[in-house]
Write a protein that holds these residues in place. Structure first.
Motif, short mmCIF file in Angstrom:
data_model
loop_
_atom_site.label_atom_id
_atom_site.label_comp_id
_atom_site.label_asym_id
_atom_site.label_seq_id
_atom_site.Cartn_x
_atom_site.Cartn_y
_atom_site.Cartn_z
N ASP A 56 -0.89 62.68 -2.69
CA ASP A 56 -1.07 61.87 -1.49
C ASP A 56 -2.55 61.51 -1.41
O ASP A 56 -3.39 62.38 -1.16
N PHE A 57 -2.89 60.25 -1.62
CA PHE A 57 -4.30 59.87 -1.68
C PHE A 57 -4.46 58.40 -1.38
O PHE A 57 -3.48 57.65 -1.29
N PHE A 58 -5.73 57.97 -1.24
CA PHE A 58 -6.05 56.58 -0.97
C PHE A 58 -6.63 55.95 -2.24
O PHE A 58 -7.74 56.30 -2.66
N ALA A 85 2.15 43.55 -6.56
CA ALA A 85 2.45 44.92 -7.03
C ALA A 85 1.79 45.98 -6.17
O ALA A 85 2.17 47.15 -6.23
N TRP A 86 0.81 45.58 -5.36
CA TRP A 86 0.15 46.51 -4.44
C TRP A 86 0.61 46.30 -3.00
O TRP A 86 0.00 46.83 -2.07
N GLY A 87 1.65 45.50 -2.81
CA GLY A 87 2.14 45.26 -1.46
C GLY A 87 1.47 44.11 -0.76
O GLY A 87 1.56 43.99 0.47
N ASN A 130 3.70 54.88 -2.56
CA ASN A 130 4.29 54.09 -1.47
C ASN A 130 5.43 53.25 -2.01
O ASN A 130 5.87 53.45 -3.16
N GLU A 131 5.93 52.32 -1.22
CA GLU A 131 7.10 51.56 -1.63
C GLU A 131 6.83 50.64 -2.81
O GLU A 131 7.76 50.15 -3.46
N TRP A 132 5.57 50.37 -3.10
CA TRP A 132 5.24 49.49 -4.22
C TRP A 132 4.77 50.25 -5.45
O TRP A 132 4.88 49.76 -6.56
N LYS A 133 4.22 51.44 -5.24
CA LYS A 133 3.73 52.26 -6.35
C LYS A 133 4.46 53.60 -6.33
O LYS A 133 4.29 54.39 -5.40
N SER A 134 5.28 53.85 -7.34
CA SER A 134 6.04 55.08 -7.42
C SER A 134 5.13 56.27 -7.68
O SER A 134 3.94 56.11 -8.00
N GLU A 135 5.68 57.47 -7.57
CA GLU A 135 4.88 58.66 -7.83
C GLU A 135 4.38 58.69 -9.26
O GLU A 135 3.23 59.05 -9.52
N ASP A 136 5.24 58.30 -10.21
CA ASP A 136 4.80 58.28 -11.62
C ASP A 136 3.64 57.31 -11.80
O ASP A 136 2.67 57.62 -12.50
#
Length: 422
Positions: free
Chosen positions: A358-360, A149-151, A326-332
């Motif tokens: 936008d963050f780490f 789920a985190w890539g 990112n591609e694995w975690k949507s903005e929501d």
């Protein structure tokens, strides 16, 4: 006779395990489908290093999930395949052709287990059958789903390269030292788990350029402080209350002005998701992948500092693997339960509330000290953070995790294995 000792194959059977040296080998002489069983020696990370050897091809290293005893379905379209292990990693290993009686076991939960398949080459696939490994197999299944789920799926470059660095260590190739200016650097490292210090000590020693170390702890540890000062003589070791995870101590350092003399701050912490169970593996991989990407070698550090030198707009650099959304975690999913608090804090700081998220994730990064100036408007201290009760979202520290990236003019993702790495 133990099942990992070599014997003559029966008719129709193609297998072999060679333990005559420091290496163990399983050989597949003819194409087909096989059941492989592996029992590793004790290990914290539930993965095993396998060297895949195929006639006419270069060797390939893969890392496979493993419990105390794991069965795998191996499908091979060619003969001459050899799976090679370090002898010290294997307590027992065997291989046999797939039998009629195995079909039910293999087909059960086939769709779920297929997501854990590892391609070993064209027409060669290894599938862990974790659903028959008991409670340990079920825990590992949950862990692998969390990683995916985190890539960090089992066959992903993210996980395979992180495990490669974990098992193999850094490249011994000397870095190409770039002609760059020497900014004043501070490493702000928070360790709630002091047992992780040796891991960080080795990485910090490899930086190879001047920096100041500030180590924050949640309880006094005289032995650890002595070891830290023996290696980093001028290091500061500070004990704070256990509030705000790694973010609370960082904000307190900022409030006390301890970060002010420096141009660049490298913020690290000893992330653990749990001491055992499925979340433990996620925490181990998350921490190691992030830290490797930020201080994995002198070359990694030189590239990051050079990037700050080239682009004045770049105010934060972190692991591209954990840059959200990112591609694995949507903005929501990236907002979590923190949006309302974040917008309120941004407004208090005088920062536009329509700035992009936008963050780490995990709050490990390099940042310019000047970029943190807006945080002073919040007048936060360690006491502003809630007492630690295992919260997973929706707290001040989770909101600030996101805000730290949002207040920067520009942030940039990096990784130790990027193609342009020195």
């Amino acid at each position: 006779m133990p099942d990992f000792l070599p014997r003559e194959p029966r008719k129709g059977e193609a297998w072999g395990v060679d333990r005559s040296s420091a290496l163990s080998e399983i050989s597949v002489h003819t194409p087909g489908r096989y059941i492989v069983e592996l029992s590793p020696t004790d290990r914290r990370m539930p993965f095993l290093r396998v060297n895949v050897r195929r006639p006419g091809h270069a060797d390939r290293i893969v890392y496979v999930p493993v419990t105390r005893r794991t069965s795998y379905l191996l499908r091979s379209s060619e003969g001459g395949l050899v799976l090679q292990f370090d002898g010290s990693d294997i307590a027992a290993a065997s291989i046999r052709p797939l039998r009629i009686g195995d079909v039910g076991t293999v087909l059960r939960r086939r769709r779920r287990q297929k997501g854990f398949e590892l391609p070993l080459g064209q027409g060669i696939v290894l599938r862990p059958l974790l659903h028959i490994a008991g409670p340990e197999g079920r825990d590992l299944t949950h862990s692998l789903k969390s990683l995916a789920a985190w890539g960090f799926g089992v066959a992903s470059t993210n996980l395979q390269k992180t495990l490669s660095r974990h098992f193999e260590g850094p490249s011994i190739r000397p870095p190409e030292h770039l002609p760059i200016a020497e900014p004043k650097i501070v490493v702000a490292l928070h360790l709630h788990y002091p047992d992780l210090w040796p891991e960080f000590e080795a990485l910090l020693e490899a930086i190879g350029r001047p920096f100041h170390l500030i180590l924050t702890l949640t309880r006094p540890d005289a032995a650890l402080a002595q070891r830290v000062h023996a290696r980093f003589r001028n290091a500061e070791v500070i004990v704070y209350d256990n509030r705000g995870r790694d973010v609370g101590p960082f904000i307190q350092l900022l409030r006390e002005g301890r970060l002010d003399p420096f141009d660049l701050i490298c913020k690290l912490h000893g992330k653990k998701s749990d001491l055992s169970g499925p979340r433990m593996i996620l925490g181990e991989v998350w921490r190691q992948a992030s830290v490797f990407d930020l201080v994995g070698s002198r070359a990694v550090v030189d590239r990051i500092i050079a990037e700050f030198g080239r682009s004045r707009d770049t105010e934060m650099i972190g692991s591209r693997r954990f840059r959200l959304p990112n591609e694995w975690k949507s903005e929501d999913a990236a907002w979590g339960k923190n949006k309302a608090m974040i917008l309120n804090l941004l407004e208090t700081m005088g920062v536009a509330t329509d700035c992009p998220l936008d963050f780490f994730a995990g709050t490990m990064f390099w940042v310019r000290r000047d970029a943190l100036e807006p945080l002073k408007q919040l007048d936060l201290s360690l006491a502003s953070f809630p007492s630690e009760t295992g919260q997973q979202d929706g707290t001040l520290q989770h909101a600030l995790e996101r805000i730290l990236g949002m207040i920067c003019t520009k942030i940039s993702g990096t990784a130790w294995d990027d193609e342009n790495a020195a």
